[in-house]
Scaffold this motif. Structure first.
Motif, PDB file in Angstrom:
ATOM      1  N   LEU A  42      18.335  -1.683 -10.558  1.00 47.32           N
ATOM      2  CA  LEU A  42      17.062  -2.392 -10.671  1.00 47.32           C
ATOM      3  C   LEU A  42      15.888  -1.604 -10.083  1.00 47.32           C
ATOM      4  N   ALA A  43      16.175  -0.659  -9.195  1.00 48.12           N
ATOM      5  CA  ALA A  43      15.112   0.054  -8.467  1.00 48.12           C
ATOM      6  C   ALA A  43      14.097  -0.948  -7.909  1.00 48.12           C
ATOM      7  N   PRO A  44      14.566  -1.878  -7.062  1.00 41.53           N
ATOM      8  CA  PRO A  44      13.679  -2.933  -6.561  1.00 41.53           C
ATOM      9  C   PRO A  44      12.857  -2.504  -5.336  1.00 41.53           C
ATOM     10  N   TRP A  45      12.171  -1.405  -5.463  1.00 39.24           N
ATOM     11  CA  TRP A  45      11.404  -0.889  -4.336  1.00 39.24           C
ATOM     12  C   TRP A  45      10.262  -0.017  -4.827  1.00 39.24           C
ATOM     13  N   ARG A  46       9.300   0.144  -3.950  1.00 37.42           N
ATOM     14  CA  ARG A  46       8.260   1.154  -4.133  1.00 37.42           C
ATOM     15  C   ARG A  46       7.707   1.481  -2.760  1.00 37.42           C
ATOM     16  N   LEU A  47       7.049   2.616  -2.660  1.00 41.46           N
ATOM     17  CA  LEU A  47       6.483   3.076  -1.404  1.00 41.46           C
ATOM     18  C   LEU A  47       4.990   3.311  -1.595  1.00 41.46           C
ATOM     19  N   ILE A  48       4.216   3.030  -0.568  1.00 39.68           N
ATOM     20  CA  ILE A  48       2.771   3.237  -0.621  1.00 39.68           C
ATOM     21  C   ILE A  48       2.405   4.230   0.483  1.00 39.68           C
ATOM     22  N   GLU A  49       1.741   5.291   0.094  1.00 38.72           N
ATOM     23  CA  GLU A  49       1.338   6.360   1.009  1.00 38.72           C
ATOM     24  C   GLU A  49      -0.041   6.023   1.589  1.00 38.72           C
ATOM     25  N   LEU A  81       1.390   6.951   7.042  1.00 37.80           N
ATOM     26  CA  LEU A  81       2.209   5.745   7.057  1.00 37.80           C
ATOM     27  C   LEU A  81       2.745   5.556   5.647  1.00 37.80           C
ATOM     28  N   ILE A  82       3.980   5.153   5.556  1.00 35.68           N
ATOM     29  CA  ILE A  82       4.591   4.876   4.260  1.00 35.68           C
ATOM     30  C   ILE A  82       5.010   3.418   4.268  1.00 35.68           C
ATOM     31  N   ALA A  83       4.313   2.613   3.485  1.00 29.01           N
ATOM     32  CA  ALA A  83       4.647   1.193   3.387  1.00 29.01           C
ATOM     33  C   ALA A  83       5.882   1.049   2.501  1.00 29.01           C
ATOM     34  N   VAL A  84       6.851   0.275   2.982  1.00 25.07           N
ATOM     35  CA  VAL A  84       8.110   0.049   2.270  1.00 25.07           C
ATOM     36  C   VAL A  84       8.026  -1.328   1.624  1.00 25.07           C
ATOM     37  N   VAL A  85       8.107  -1.350   0.300  1.00 20.11           N
ATOM     38  CA  VAL A  85       7.927  -2.592  -0.449  1.00 20.11           C
ATOM     39  C   VAL A  85       9.178  -2.902  -1.272  1.00 20.11           C
ATOM     40  N   ALA A  86       9.682  -4.125  -1.118  1.00 17.75           N
ATOM     41  CA  ALA A  86      10.773  -4.607  -1.967  1.00 17.75           C
ATOM     42  C   ALA A  86      10.136  -5.290  -3.173  1.00 17.75           C
ATOM     43  N   ARG A  87      10.555  -4.866  -4.364  1.00 17.21           N
ATOM     44  CA  ARG A  87      10.045  -5.465  -5.609  1.00 17.21           C
ATOM     45  C   ARG A  87      11.153  -6.351  -6.168  1.00 17.21           C
ATOM     46  N   ALA A 107      14.186   3.338   2.535  1.00 22.06           N
ATOM     47  CA  ALA A 107      13.377   3.670   3.714  1.00 22.06           C
ATOM     48  C   ALA A 107      14.206   4.415   4.751  1.00 22.06           C
ATOM     49  N   HIS A 108      15.418   3.948   4.981  1.00 24.64           N
ATOM     50  CA  HIS A 108      16.257   4.611   5.986  1.00 24.64           C
ATOM     51  C   HIS A 108      16.652   6.014   5.521  1.00 24.64           C
ATOM     52  N   MET A 109      17.020   6.136   4.263  1.00 24.25           N
ATOM     53  CA  MET A 109      17.363   7.469   3.738  1.00 24.25           C
ATOM     54  C   MET A 109      16.148   8.392   3.858  1.00 24.25           C
ATOM     55  N   LEU A 110      14.971   7.891   3.526  1.00 24.73           N
ATOM     56  CA  LEU A 110      13.756   8.697   3.624  1.00 24.73           C
ATOM     57  C   LEU A 110      13.498   9.098   5.067  1.00 24.73           C
ATOM     58  N   SER A 111      13.715   8.178   6.007  1.00 24.94           N
ATOM     59  CA  SER A 111      13.497   8.519   7.417  1.00 24.94           C
ATOM     60  C   SER A 111      14.457   9.617   7.865  1.00 24.94           C
ATOM     61  N   LEU A 112      15.695   9.589   7.397  1.00 29.24           N
ATOM     62  CA  LEU A 112      16.656  10.647   7.721  1.00 29.24           C
ATOM     63  C   LEU A 112      16.212  11.982   7.141  1.00 29.24           C
ATOM     64  N   ARG A 142       3.006 -10.744  -6.595  1.00 24.62           N
ATOM     65  CA  ARG A 142       3.706 -11.940  -6.096  1.00 24.62           C
ATOM     66  C   ARG A 142       5.197 -11.705  -5.849  1.00 24.62           C
ATOM     67  N   ASN A 143       5.783 -10.801  -6.617  1.00 20.28           N
ATOM     68  CA  ASN A 143       7.219 -10.562  -6.480  1.00 20.28           C
ATOM     69  C   ASN A 143       7.531  -9.451  -5.471  1.00 20.28           C
ATOM     70  N   GLU A 144       6.530  -9.022  -4.715  1.00 19.12           N
ATOM     71  CA  GLU A 144       6.735  -7.923  -3.773  1.00 19.12           C
ATOM     72  C   GLU A 144       6.648  -8.397  -2.327  1.00 19.12           C
ATOM     73  N   ARG A 145       7.481  -7.770  -1.479  1.00 20.84           N
ATOM     74  CA  ARG A 145       7.518  -8.090  -0.057  1.00 20.84           C
ATOM     75  C   ARG A 145       7.426  -6.801   0.745  1.00 20.84           C
ATOM     76  N   LEU A 146       6.521  -6.776   1.681  1.00 19.47           N
ATOM     77  CA  LEU A 146       6.373  -5.628   2.558  1.00 19.47           C
ATOM     78  C   LEU A 146       7.436  -5.707   3.651  1.00 19.47           C
ATOM     79  N   LEU A 147       8.232  -4.650   3.790  1.00 15.79           N
ATOM     80  CA  LEU A 147       9.287  -4.634   4.795  1.00 15.79           C
ATOM     81  C   LEU A 147       8.859  -3.923   6.076  1.00 15.79           C
ATOM     82  N   GLY A 148       7.794  -3.153   6.016  1.00 19.94           N
ATOM     83  CA  GLY A 148       7.328  -2.429   7.190  1.00 19.94           C
ATOM     84  C   GLY A 148       6.751  -1.089   6.786  1.00 19.94           C
TER      85      GLY A 148
END
Length: 187
Positions: A42-49, A81-87, A107-112, A142-148
């Motif tokens: 599903l690729a239920p994510w996106r990142l905001i730079e 900052l990289i905003a982690v968004v669940a779509r 997000a965790h893989m990216l942090s590693l 509306r279908n997106e949630r910011l995780l941090g």
């Protein structure tokens, strides 16, 4: 460095320098981090730079979420900052919690990967991630949630001397419980 070694030495750095990876460097790392396990693809994510003035806009939104005036300086603690968004996508096979887990996995893989590439990284969360003001500042649907946010910057020289904490794997690993027979012995 192996993946095992990279994970063993990873740590969050609460102080970073003003250096940051370029957009092109970040794209390469995001491409690799996006290979996280993803049920149904599903690729239920996106990142905001967020760089430069974007961090101040976030600071205003954070204060607005807390019903304060002015600008929070928290987003200024790192140059990137990289905003982690669940779509969240409609799916009868993949529940919402699993879609959020995929975004967190990216997000965790990216942090590693950022850590291994020599960048300092720490992940910030909090109540503001669910506020309307912060969602609006990020342009969330509306279908997106910011995780941090991943805060990214250069590793200060002194950080290379910090002690690495180990985790006792035995403490967190167990077997599945077994049923007991009529005498109370495990089968």
């Amino acid at each position: 460095m192996s993946a095992l070694e990279a994970m063993r030495v990873r740590r969050s750095l609460l102080r970073v320098t003003d250096e940051a990876p370029t957009h092109a460097e970040l794209v390469e790392l995001v491409s690799a981090a996006g290979r996280v396990a993803d049920h149904s693809g599903l690729a239920p994510w996106r990142l905001i730079e967020l760089r430069g003035d974007d961090r101040e806009r976030l600071g205003r939104a954070l204060h607005k979420a807390e019903r304060k005036r002015g600008v929070s300086t928290k987003p200024l603690r790192a140059p990137l900052l990289i905003a982690v968004v669940a779509r969240i996508r409609p799916s009868h096979k993949v529940p919402e919690w699993e879609q959020e887990a995929v975004a967190a996995g990216v997000a965790h893989m990216l942090s590693l990967l950022l850590d291994e590439a020599g960048w300092g990284v720490f992940w910030r969360t909090g109540d503001a991630t669910r506020s309307k003001a912060v969602a609006k500042a990020h342009g969330l649907a509306r279908n997106e949630r910011l995780l941090g946010w991943l805060y990214v910057g250069g590793k200060p020289e002194r950080s290379r001397e910090l002690r690495i904490k180990t985790v006792d794997g035995e403490r967190f690993l167990s077997s599945m419980p077994r049923k007991k027979d009529k005498k109370g012995k495990k089968k």
